[in-house]
Design an enzyme around this catalytic site. Sequence first.
Site, short mmCIF file in Angstrom:
data_model
loop_
_atom_site.label_atom_id
_atom_site.label_comp_id
_atom_site.label_asym_id
_atom_site.label_seq_id
_atom_site.Cartn_x
_atom_site.Cartn_y
_atom_site.Cartn_z
N PHE A 1 75.01 53.36 65.57
CA PHE A 1 74.52 52.49 64.52
C PHE A 1 74.90 52.95 63.10
CE2 PHE A 1 70.98 55.38 65.67
CZ PHE A 1 70.73 55.99 64.44
N ARG B 1 55.25 60.35 56.54
CA ARG B 1 55.78 59.82 57.81
C ARG B 1 54.69 59.13 58.63
NH1 ARG B 1 61.10 60.89 58.98
NH2 ARG B 1 60.78 60.78 61.22
N THR C 1 59.88 54.83 63.79
CA THR C 1 61.16 54.24 63.34
C THR C 1 61.28 52.77 63.75
OG1 THR C 1 62.14 56.43 63.73
CG2 THR C 1 63.67 54.58 63.42
N ARG D 1 55.73 50.36 58.50
CA ARG D 1 56.74 49.72 59.36
C ARG D 1 56.12 48.66 60.26
NH1 ARG D 1 60.10 55.34 60.26
NH2 ARG D 1 61.78 54.94 58.77
N ASN E 1 64.01 48.81 58.53
CA ASN E 1 62.62 49.24 58.74
C ASN E 1 61.92 49.68 57.46
OD1 ASN E 1 63.95 51.64 58.45
ND2 ASN E 1 63.35 52.51 60.41
N GLU F 1 67.12 66.28 49.98
CA GLU F 1 67.17 64.85 49.67
C GLU F 1 66.65 64.57 48.25
OE1 GLU F 1 65.12 62.88 52.89
OE2 GLU F 1 66.71 63.37 54.32
P1 ATP Z 1 64.44 57.57 58.17
O1 ATP Z 1 65.41 58.73 58.36
O2 ATP Z 1 65.10 56.34 57.58
O3 ATP Z 1 63.19 57.96 57.49
P2 ATP Z 1 63.55 57.95 60.85
O4 ATP Z 1 63.57 59.40 60.51
O5 ATP Z 1 62.30 57.34 61.38
O6 ATP Z 1 63.96 57.09 59.61
P3 ATP Z 1 66.14 58.33 62.09
O7 ATP Z 1 66.24 58.64 63.53
O8 ATP Z 1 66.35 59.43 61.10
O9 ATP Z 1 64.72 57.62 61.85
O10 ATP Z 1 67.14 57.13 61.79
C1 ATP Z 1 67.53 56.86 60.46
C2 ATP Z 1 67.57 55.37 60.26
O11 ATP Z 1 68.61 54.83 61.07
C3 ATP Z 1 66.32 54.61 60.72
O12 ATP Z 1 65.28 54.62 59.79
C4 ATP Z 1 66.89 53.22 60.93
O13 ATP Z 1 67.06 52.54 59.68
C5 ATP Z 1 68.25 53.54 61.53
N1 ATP Z 1 68.19 53.56 63.00
C6 ATP Z 1 67.63 54.52 63.79
N2 ATP Z 1 67.76 54.23 65.09
C7 ATP Z 1 68.43 53.05 65.14
C8 ATP Z 1 68.90 52.19 66.19
N3 ATP Z 1 68.69 52.51 67.46
N4 ATP Z 1 69.55 51.06 65.83
C9 ATP Z 1 69.78 50.74 64.55
N5 ATP Z 1 69.38 51.50 63.50
C10 ATP Z 1 68.71 52.63 63.79
MG MG Z 2 65.25 60.38 59.61
#
Ligand code: ATP
Ligand code: MG
Length: 140
Positions: free
Chosen positions: A59, A87, A93, A104, A114, A128
């Site tokens: 993605f 968080r 997520t 969310r 999200n 960051e």
């Molecule tokens: P963030 O880093 O944005 O705070 P997070 O830590 O909950 O979110 P991560 O696993 O770091 O989630 O993923 C970063 C971002 O990538 C997510 O917030 C979302 O916007 C996108 N993302 C994550 N998983 C998917 C997926 N399976 N399909 C599409 N987009 C995704």
């Molecule tokens: Mg993240």
Amino acid sequence: MTVERTLSIIKPDATRRNLTGAINKCFEDAGLRFVAQKRIRLSAQQAEEFYAVHEERPFYGDLCAFMTSGPVVVQVLEGEDAIAKNREVMGATNPDDAADGTIRKQFAENVEANSVHGSDSAENAAIEIKFFFEDDEIVG
Ligand code: ATP
Ligand code: MG
């Protein structure tokens, strides 16, 4: 309990729907304080660098395109256990998995759009925050 700072981003799906104030209220109601905040448009290079950790994920390209599709609000939040609290207020997520009352659950459109980002560790929060803010732009 320690006072921490964390980096939060209100993502383009939320700025497009005029949700900045509603989202900020969730953080303030949880006891977090905004000590820096600016509305910007991410360049492609900034989005790619910020999410470089996900470079190998399927993605990644779509995520970078989404993050540059409209304005974002980058912000530094401060408070007791700010990294974990931020968080918790954001929720999982994927909004389908997010607990009731989380940002969310209330506002996210889908797993990609999200609505918010939050740093996931003290180490990443420091990296960051520096990515977007000079020291003199943060006023506690
Ligand atoms: P963030 O880093 O944005 O705070 P997070 O830590 O909950 O979110 P991560 O696993 O770091 O989630 O993923 C970063 C971002 O990538 C997510 O917030 C979302 O916007 C996108 N993302 C994550 N998983 C998917 C997926 N399976 N399909 C599409 N987009 C995704
Ligand atoms: Mg993240």
